[in-house]
Design an enzyme around this catalytic site. Structure first.
Site, PDB file in Angstrom:
ATOM      1  N   LYS A  82       0.849  -1.062  -0.032  1.00 32.53           N
ATOM      2  CA  LYS A  82      -0.102  -0.018   0.031  1.00 32.53           C
ATOM      3  C   LYS A  82       0.887   1.262  -0.155  1.00 32.53           C
ATOM      4  O   LYS A  82       1.867   1.153   0.883  1.00 32.53           O
ATOM      5  CB  LYS A  82      -0.929  -0.081   1.102  1.00 32.53           C
ATOM      6  N   SER A 156      -9.672   1.935   2.838  1.00 34.02           N
ATOM      7  CA  SER A 156      -8.683   2.628   2.129  1.00 34.02           C
ATOM      8  C   SER A 156      -7.721   1.709   1.277  1.00 34.02           C
ATOM      9  O   SER A 156      -7.090   2.425   0.304  1.00 34.02           O
ATOM     10  CB  SER A 156      -7.812   3.588   2.840  1.00 34.02           C
ATOM     11  N   SER A 180      -9.968  -0.247   7.063  1.00 28.65           N
ATOM     12  CA  SER A 180      -9.341  -0.273   5.414  1.00 28.65           C
ATOM     13  C   SER A 180      -8.873  -1.363   4.981  1.00 28.65           C
ATOM     14  O   SER A 180      -8.678  -1.564   3.616  1.00 28.65           O
ATOM     15  CB  SER A 180      -8.242   0.787   5.651  1.00 28.65           C
TER      16      SER A 180
END
Length: 611
Positions: A82, A156, A180
């Site tokens: 990420k 996210s 997330s």
């Protein structure tokens, strides 16, 4: 799965390597082709992908390490990161161009994975500043949901989930502050493991809400996610939120023999926002647990909901100003309007509100102790529903908040959580459930989640691979289990409880001794410790917790017990005998008799009140 299709599960790749059907070079070559094909189609899962030559060089290097006899538990496994986590030489943007930088050093969690033989492929797209559960808040485009491009991918960690679901990497390292790593797992039919907070280093990770941030892993199976965690875990003396008590925490799925006690919110507390398909999928998952022989225990979900409201509806949102506050002050156009709005609202909180919320959270944690003594894991829908991209863009704040109903409380309450697939709805979209447990219960809860995933079966992510049904055990059933009663610093919430949970121990019950014991506060002990003495003629019932752990772990644990404490046999209130902490008689000379308080926690509370 087609005969020659490359499946990126750990078991499939390891088998292909062992049989010399594949090499790390051929795997990264295929991975790079898949990613470039996805990027050409506007998939938007990646913000930075390493050049093929660099990937091939890493593949050759890891093969050389393997041939020299080095132990590499993640040998040749390609993974994404990420883009809020540092990888040396690659930009870290947090999906905000004004914050882009190129670090010289990778985050410790990334270094651990590479040291274990995994190969970094690139950086995944995300909601800006890791703020959001929807996956549409990136200036670099919206990652495409592989099951319906009209629907949101979840955030996210949106790019991470899409990359795993579409078979572009074996796993992706992500983060999970409010859900997330779990919401996108549900919307992409993959596994999202949010471990006990503090078990993995957060150094080199851009903060969202730093005091409750957590690294997470998205993978195709529970076993794969746990294998990554087993390598990535470790105390970091340079990370102030790293927790040394979880240094030896095991992530290998294991649990006592069924029946498992599965907590279920009261029917009146389950909310699906009118989505009947989601409701039916969750009901089917509960039935699946019953088919596994589990005992369903209804619990009051209200304290969890109250805690969840504190994260975005309380002062913790002010922590997001740490990373975005300067851009807000400069009125930078790099901030998306919805992120700017969230940061503006975060400015209104003051210290009084922060302390008041902290007190409320502590009360909720205390209230839930009894709940965890009754169940092995709590099951909830991962989200109440799913929305289209257009719906979220039209109403970004409310719909985002709706998706967090079953996720936002986990880190505030110091819980671990694992999201697993729950099948496909009639409209073709995947559904998901999440299992939660107290800090340190990762291995236990993962085993239960794995059993559910295997019972479900079906496809992995959006690939043609299927849930494995025999390559690994559903759970390592521990028939040789030992029960241990703890009375002091190893109780839930006390300073040494992590030493116990790190062994994979699970809480059986909170109870009392028979009325034949006395409790003393031992002088000159750090941290403070009690001493339990059997007193048949003048005793009382003393509060204890009974924990269960396997024989090997019990032996390791007992070996660390130091005088004047020792392990003997304790009679509980129901007349049963279990191993437990006792004290050598000589040590109570001059010690304070605290039996009247009925237990160690009540005694400590009296001291705080008196102060």
């Amino acid at each position: 799965m087609e005969k020659n299709e490359l499946c990126l599960t750990f078991h499939s790749l390891n088998e292909a390597y062992e049989r010399r059907l594949r090499t790390p070079e051929s795997v990264v070559g295929e991975v790079h082709r898949r990613i470039e094909q996805g990027r050409a189609g506007g998939q938007n899962a990646w913000l930075h992908v390493r050049e093929l030559d660099a990937l091939l060089a890493d593949a050759r290097a890891v093969m050389l390490r393997k041939s020299s006899g080095e132990r590499l538990p993640l040998f040749g496994l390609p993974f994404g990161v990420k883009d809020s986590i540092d990888v040396a030489g690659m930009p870290t943007t947090v999906a905000c161009p004004a914050l882009a930088r190129v670090p010289d050093e990778s985050a410790p969690v990334v270094r651990r994975l590479v040291a274990a033989g995994a190969i970094v492929v690139g950086k995944n797209n995300l909601d800006q500043l890791a703020t959001g559960l929807v996956g549409v808040r990136s200036p670099y485009g919206v990652p495409v949901n592989p099951f319906n491009k009209r629907m949101i991918p979840g955030g996210s960690s949106s790019g991470s989930a899409v990359a795993v679901a579409t078979g572009q990497v074996s796993f992706s390292l992500a983060t999970d502050t409010a859900g997330s790593g779990r919401v996108p797992a549900a919307f992409n039919n993959v596994v999202g493991l949010k471990p006990t907070r503090g078990a993995l280093s957060m150094r080199g990770v851009a903060p969202a809400c730093r005091s409750v941030d957590c690294c997470s892993v998205l993978a195709l199976t529970v076993g794969d996610a746990c294998a990554v965690m087993e390598v990535a875990k470790g105390w970091d003396e340079h990370d102030p939120f790293s927790r040394p008590e979880f240094t030896e925490l095991s992530f290998i799925p294991r649990a006592p023999a069924p029946p498992w006690r599965i907590g279920l919110p009261l029917a009146s507390q389950l909310e699906f926002l009118g989505d009947h398909q989601a409701q039916e999928m969750f009901a089917a998952s509960v039935d699946r647990f019953r088919a596994l022989g589990c005992v369903i225990v209804e619990v009051d979900f209200a304290p969890f909901l109250e805690a969840g409201k504190l994260l975005y509806g309380g002062p913790w949102v002010a922590e997001r100003l740490v990373i975005g506050g300067d851009l807000l002050a400069r009125r930078s156009d790099s901030l998306l309007p919805v992120i700017r709005e969230i940061l503006r609202e975060a400015q209104r909180y003051d210290a009084l509100e922060a302390f008041t919320a902290t007190y409320a959270l502590a009360a909720l944690r205390q209230k839930l102790r009894a709940t965890w003594s009754r169940i092995d894991a709590l099951v909830v829908p991962t989200t109440p529903t799913i929305y289209s991209v257009d719906e979220v863009l039209a109403n970004p704040r409310t719909l985002n908040a709706n998706l967090g109903r079953y996720t936002t409380f986990a880190n505030l309450l110091d819980l671990m959580a694992i999201a697993v697939p729950a099948g496909f709805r009639p409209d073709g979209l995947p559904a998901g459930i999440t299992l939660l447990g107290p800090a340190g219960s990762d291995a236990h809860v993962a085993a239960i989640a794995d059993a559910h995933h295997r019972k479900l079966g079906g496809r992995l992510g959006a690939t043609k691979c299927e849930v494995p049904q025999g390559s690994e055990p559903t759970a390592v059933v521990q028939e040789d289990r030992v029960r241990l009663a703890v009375v002091g610093a190893h109780l839930s919430g006390q300073p040494l409880n992590g030493e116990l949970t790190a062994t994979g121990a699970s809480l059986v019950c909170a109870t009392r001794t028979s009325p034949r014991y006395r409790l003393f506060a031992l002088p000159s002990q750090s941290p403070p410790k009690p001493g339990l003495i059997r007193a048949p003629d003048d005793g009382r019932g003393i509060e204890v917790e009974v924990w269960q752990l396997d024989a090997t772990a019990f032996g390791r644990f007992v070996a660390k017990v130091q005088a004047p404490l020792c392990i003997g046999s304790i009679e509980t209130a129901d007349g049963a005998w279990v191993h437990g902490f006792l004290c050598e008689a000589h040590a109570i000379q001059g010690a304070e008799d605290i039996s009247e308080w009925g237990g160690w926690r009540a005694y400590l509370q009296s001291r705080r009140g008196g102060a």
